[in-house]
Write a protein that holds these residues in place. Structure first.
Motif, PDB file in Angstrom:
ATOM      1  N   ASN A 155       0.824  -1.216   0.000  1.00 26.54           N
ATOM      2  CA  ASN A 155       0.000   0.000   0.000  1.00 26.54           C
ATOM      3  C   ASN A 155       0.853   1.259   0.000  1.00 26.54           C
ATOM      4  OD1 ASN A 155      -2.594  -1.019  -0.096  1.00 26.54           O
ATOM      5  ND2 ASN A 155      -2.530  -1.507   2.092  1.00 26.54           N
ATOM      6  N   PHE A 156       2.008   1.182   0.677  1.00 25.65           N
ATOM      7  CA  PHE A 156       2.926   2.322   0.701  1.00 25.65           C
ATOM      8  C   PHE A 156       3.779   2.336  -0.569  1.00 25.65           C
ATOM      9  CE2 PHE A 156       2.936   1.923   5.608  1.00 25.65           C
ATOM     10  CZ  PHE A 156       1.748   2.632   5.670  1.00 25.65           C
ATOM     11  N   ARG A 157       4.091   1.121  -1.067  1.00 26.53           N
ATOM     12  CA  ARG A 157       4.955   1.025  -2.258  1.00 26.53           C
ATOM     13  C   ARG A 157       4.318   1.751  -3.437  1.00 26.53           C
ATOM     14  NH1 ARG A 157       6.105  -4.899  -4.191  1.00 26.53           N
ATOM     15  NH2 ARG A 157       6.487  -5.178  -1.982  1.00 26.53           N
ATOM     16  N   VAL A 158       2.994   1.586  -3.564  1.00 29.51           N
ATOM     17  CA  VAL A 158       2.325   2.221  -4.703  1.00 29.51           C
ATOM     18  C   VAL A 158       2.400   3.751  -4.587  1.00 29.51           C
ATOM     19  CG1 VAL A 158      -0.053   2.130  -3.773  1.00 29.51           C
ATOM     20  CG2 VAL A 158       0.306   2.100  -6.201  1.00 29.51           C
ATOM     21  N   ILE A 159       2.267   4.256  -3.362  1.00 23.89           N
ATOM     22  CA  ILE A 159       2.330   5.707  -3.136  1.00 23.89           C
ATOM     23  C   ILE A 159       3.747   6.214  -3.420  1.00 23.89           C
ATOM     24  CG2 ILE A 159       2.224   7.466  -1.300  1.00 23.89           C
ATOM     25  CD1 ILE A 159      -0.549   6.631  -1.609  1.00 23.89           C
ATOM     26  N   VAL A 160       4.743   5.490  -2.917  1.00 21.97           N
ATOM     27  CA  VAL A 160       6.149   5.912  -3.100  1.00 21.97           C
ATOM     28  C   VAL A 160       6.528   5.852  -4.578  1.00 21.97           C
ATOM     29  CG1 VAL A 160       8.561   5.364  -2.551  1.00 21.97           C
ATOM     30  CG2 VAL A 160       6.823   5.196  -0.776  1.00 21.97           C
ATOM     31  N   MET A 161       6.097   4.775  -5.250  1.00 23.63           N
ATOM     32  CA  MET A 161       6.403   4.639  -6.678  1.00 23.63           C
ATOM     33  C   MET A 161       5.816   5.803  -7.465  1.00 23.63           C
ATOM     34  SD  MET A 161       4.764   3.705  -9.684  1.00 23.63           S
ATOM     35  CE  MET A 161       3.263   2.941  -9.090  1.00 23.63           C
ATOM     36  N   MET A 162       4.553   6.144  -7.154  1.00 22.70           N
ATOM     37  CA  MET A 162       3.897   7.218  -7.909  1.00 22.70           C
ATOM     38  C   MET A 162       4.554   8.560  -7.649  1.00 22.70           C
ATOM     39  SD  MET A 162      -0.056   6.107  -7.709  1.00 22.70           S
ATOM     40  CE  MET A 162      -0.612   7.301  -8.896  1.00 22.70           C
ATOM     41  N   ARG A 163       5.003   8.745  -6.434  1.00 25.03           N
ATOM     42  CA  ARG A 163       5.610  10.019  -6.038  1.00 25.03           C
ATOM     43  C   ARG A 163       7.055  10.122  -6.555  1.00 25.03           C
ATOM     44  NH1 ARG A 163       3.585  14.669  -3.854  1.00 25.03           N
ATOM     45  NH2 ARG A 163       5.190  15.709  -2.681  1.00 25.03           N
ATOM     46  N   MET A 164       7.850   9.094  -6.235  1.00 23.34           N
ATOM     47  CA  MET A 164       9.294   9.165  -6.488  1.00 23.34           C
ATOM     48  C   MET A 164       9.634   8.871  -7.945  1.00 23.34           C
ATOM     49  SD  MET A 164      12.167   7.148  -4.338  1.00 23.34           S
ATOM     50  CE  MET A 164      11.726   5.541  -4.918  1.00 23.34           C
ATOM     51  N   LEU A 165       9.010   7.849  -8.528  1.00 20.41           N
ATOM     52  CA  LEU A 165       9.385   7.453  -9.891  1.00 20.41           C
ATOM     53  C   LEU A 165       8.551   8.168 -10.949  1.00 20.41           C
ATOM     54  CD1 LEU A 165       9.816   3.579  -9.439  1.00 20.41           C
ATOM     55  CD2 LEU A 165      11.546   5.356  -9.211  1.00 20.41           C
ATOM     56  N   GLN A 166       7.274   8.425 -10.642  1.00 16.86           N
ATOM     57  CA  GLN A 166       6.400   9.043 -11.650  1.00 16.86           C
ATOM     58  C   GLN A 166       6.258  10.552 -11.446  1.00 16.86           C
ATOM     59  OE1 GLN A 166       5.518   7.081 -14.044  1.00 16.86           O
ATOM     60  NE2 GLN A 166       4.658   5.149 -13.353  1.00 16.86           N
ATOM     61  N   GLY A 167       6.583  11.036 -10.275  1.00 18.12           N
ATOM     62  CA  GLY A 167       6.494  12.475 -10.016  1.00 18.12           C
ATOM     63  C   GLY A 167       5.077  13.017  -9.920  1.00 18.12           C
ATOM     64  N   TYR A 168       4.131  12.190  -9.467  1.00 14.59           N
ATOM     65  CA  TYR A 168       2.742  12.653  -9.342  1.00 14.59           C
ATOM     66  C   TYR A 168       2.547  13.464  -8.065  1.00 14.59           C
ATOM     67  CZ  TYR A 168       1.110   9.601 -13.119  1.00 14.59           C
ATOM     68  OH  TYR A 168       0.904   9.010 -14.327  1.00 14.59           O
ATOM     69  N   SER A 169       1.713  14.500  -8.179  1.00 15.53           N
ATOM     70  CA  SER A 169       1.371  15.306  -7.000  1.00 15.53           C
ATOM     71  C   SER A 169       0.368  14.527  -6.153  1.00 15.53           C
ATOM     72  CB  SER A 169       0.755  16.628  -7.433  1.00 15.53           C
ATOM     73  OG  SER A 169      -0.485  16.371  -8.055  1.00 15.53           O
ATOM     74  N   VAL A 170       0.077  15.071  -4.965  1.00 17.08           N
ATOM     75  CA  VAL A 170      -0.893  14.415  -4.076  1.00 17.08           C
ATOM     76  C   VAL A 170      -2.262  14.343  -4.771  1.00 17.08           C
ATOM     77  CG1 VAL A 170      -2.144  14.660  -1.886  1.00 17.08           C
ATOM     78  CG2 VAL A 170       0.308  15.108  -1.977  1.00 17.08           C
ATOM     79  N   LYS A 171      -2.621  15.446  -5.456  1.00 14.80           N
ATOM     80  CA  LYS A 171      -3.931  15.496  -6.129  1.00 14.80           C
ATOM     81  C   LYS A 171      -4.011  14.428  -7.230  1.00 14.80           C
ATOM     82  CE  LYS A 171      -7.014  18.748  -8.355  1.00 14.80           C
ATOM     83  NZ  LYS A 171      -6.963  19.334  -9.641  1.00 14.80           N
ATOM     84  N   GLU A 172      -2.950  14.359  -8.043  1.00 11.80           N
ATOM     85  CA  GLU A 172      -2.948  13.374  -9.136  1.00 11.80           C
ATOM     86  C   GLU A 172      -2.986  11.947  -8.582  1.00 11.80           C
ATOM     87  OE1 GLU A 172      -0.357  15.592 -12.648  1.00 11.80           O
ATOM     88  OE2 GLU A 172       0.665  14.950 -10.810  1.00 11.80           O
ATOM     89  N   THR A 173      -2.201  11.720  -7.515  1.00 11.73           N
ATOM     90  CA  THR A 173      -2.178  10.377  -6.901  1.00 11.73           C
ATOM     91  C   THR A 173      -3.573   9.999  -6.403  1.00 11.73           C
ATOM     92  OG1 THR A 173       0.078  10.830  -6.171  1.00 11.73           O
ATOM     93  CG2 THR A 173      -0.985   8.956  -5.170  1.00 11.73           C
ATOM     94  N   SER A 174      -4.243  10.964  -5.756  1.00  9.38           N
ATOM     95  CA  SER A 174      -5.569  10.650  -5.215  1.00  9.38           C
ATOM     96  C   SER A 174      -6.561  10.380  -6.347  1.00  9.38           C
ATOM     97  CB  SER A 174      -6.068  11.765  -4.298  1.00  9.38           C
ATOM     98  OG  SER A 174      -6.492  12.855  -5.053  1.00  9.38           O
ATOM     99  N   GLU A 175      -6.408  11.085  -7.472  1.00 10.13           N
ATOM    100  CA  GLU A 175      -7.311  10.864  -8.618  1.00 10.13           C
ATOM    101  C   GLU A 175      -7.095   9.471  -9.210  1.00 10.13           C
ATOM    102  OE1 GLU A 175      -7.633  15.436 -10.222  1.00 10.13           O
ATOM    103  OE2 GLU A 175      -6.764  13.934 -11.558  1.00 10.13           O
TER     104      GLU A 175
END
Lengths: 186, 117
Positions: free
Chosen positions: A139-159
């Motif tokens: 559950n954390f890996r997906v958040i970290v991957m999206m943030r660190m590797l994909q560069g998504y903002s909090v808003k984009e991640t939540s969408e």
């Protein structure tokens, strides 16, 4: 009518052409988003032939669900959702399968084959990132991957994940804490 | 870049005010990149636009399932036959009692064994 080269077509035009069965148009979609899908799939599952297969499955599923894409969100968001759902399903499947056997085999599936890094330092950086991602809770890996590797903002991640922004923020903070603990031991 | 610096970058990427484009750029510079094999596009296109391949895969799957079933079935039958032969050789018959290992035990000794009297 003069036909534009595929790399000059917009997302909408590529989707419409792919729906008409144009192989070249869908090939262009693959070219544009393959790295993004690779970051998601390999970041979540590790670099192996299995990840390559899941990556293919993502684009095959995309092709057969293109008719459902209404253009309300970006195509990249739509593809990212498919990729994340498929990798999470694969993680669940592996967890069920390997709970019957041993953890060792699960680790072997995650073994990294770092592609021709010229420098040991680069190899080390890649290994550090992948080891840390592997050790994180999914559950954390997906958040970290999206943030660190994909560069998504909090808003984009939540969408993309369909989660409230508050939940994403809270998971980010917990993921950061877990990541710190993991990195101490790497 | 040292490993400790990579770790710092990773942790800082989770800060809410992190400069994410700068972080992903730094990681890429350090070789943290992901991509599929060179012929990835062709493989996907083949899977979608060559229906013959899908049918072949289904046939191949059915054939291997059939093969696996026969192997398991034959192994099972062979194991049962060996078991029956070994019982026959040891007990001299293949009655239910000899199968359960009760051939030489009479009813009274079973009752005694169960009741303790």
């Amino acid at each position: 009518m003069i036909k534009k080269p595929y790399d000059e077509l917009s997302e909408g035009e590529l989707v419409a052409a792919s729906l008409d069965g144009d192989e070249g148009a869908f090939g262009e979609i693959i070219n544009r988003y393959r790295k993004m899908v690779a970051r998601t799939v390999k970041g979540m599952l590790g670099d192996s032939v299995f990840s390559e297969d899941i990556g293919q499955d993502v684009f095959v599923k995309l092709y057969y669900s293109l008719s459902e894409f209404r253009g309300e969100s970006k195509l990249s968001t739509y593809i990212q959702r498919i990729a994340i759902n498929m990798t999470l399903n694969e993680l669940k499947r592996r967890k069920r399968f390997f709970s019957l056997f041993s953890q060792k085999e699960n680790d072997e599936m995650y073994e990294m084959e770092i592609a021709d890094c010229d420098y040991n330092e680069k190899r080390e950086a890649s290994e550090t990132v992948n080891k840390a991602l592997k050790a994180l809770d999914p559950n954390f890996r997906v958040i970290v991957m999206m943030r660190m590797l994909q560069g998504y903002s909090v808003k984009e991640t939540s969408e993309i994940l369909g989660l409230p922004q508050g939940t994403v923020l809270s998971r980010l903070s917990r993921a950061q804490k877990q990541l710190k603990d993991i990195l101490i031991n790497i | 870049m040292k490993s400790s610096e990579i770790k710092k970058i990773m942790i800082s990427s989770l800060d809410t005010d992190a400069n994410l484009s700068e972080i992903s750029g730094k990681l890429e510079e350090e070789g943290v990149t992901y991509d599929f094999s060179n012929n990835f596009r062709e493989k996907v296109i083949d899977r979608i636009f060559s229906p013959g391949l899908i049918i072949n895969r289904k046939l191949e799957f059915m054939r291997s399932m059939n093969f696996a079933f026969y192997r398991i079935a034959f192994t099972g039958v062979a194991a049962i036959v060996i078991l029956l032969i070994s019982i026959f050789l040891m007990e001299g018959s293949i009655s239910l009692n000899s199968f359960l290992g009760l051939k030489d035990i009479d009813d009274e000794s079973v009752i005694c064994l169960l009741t303790g009297n």
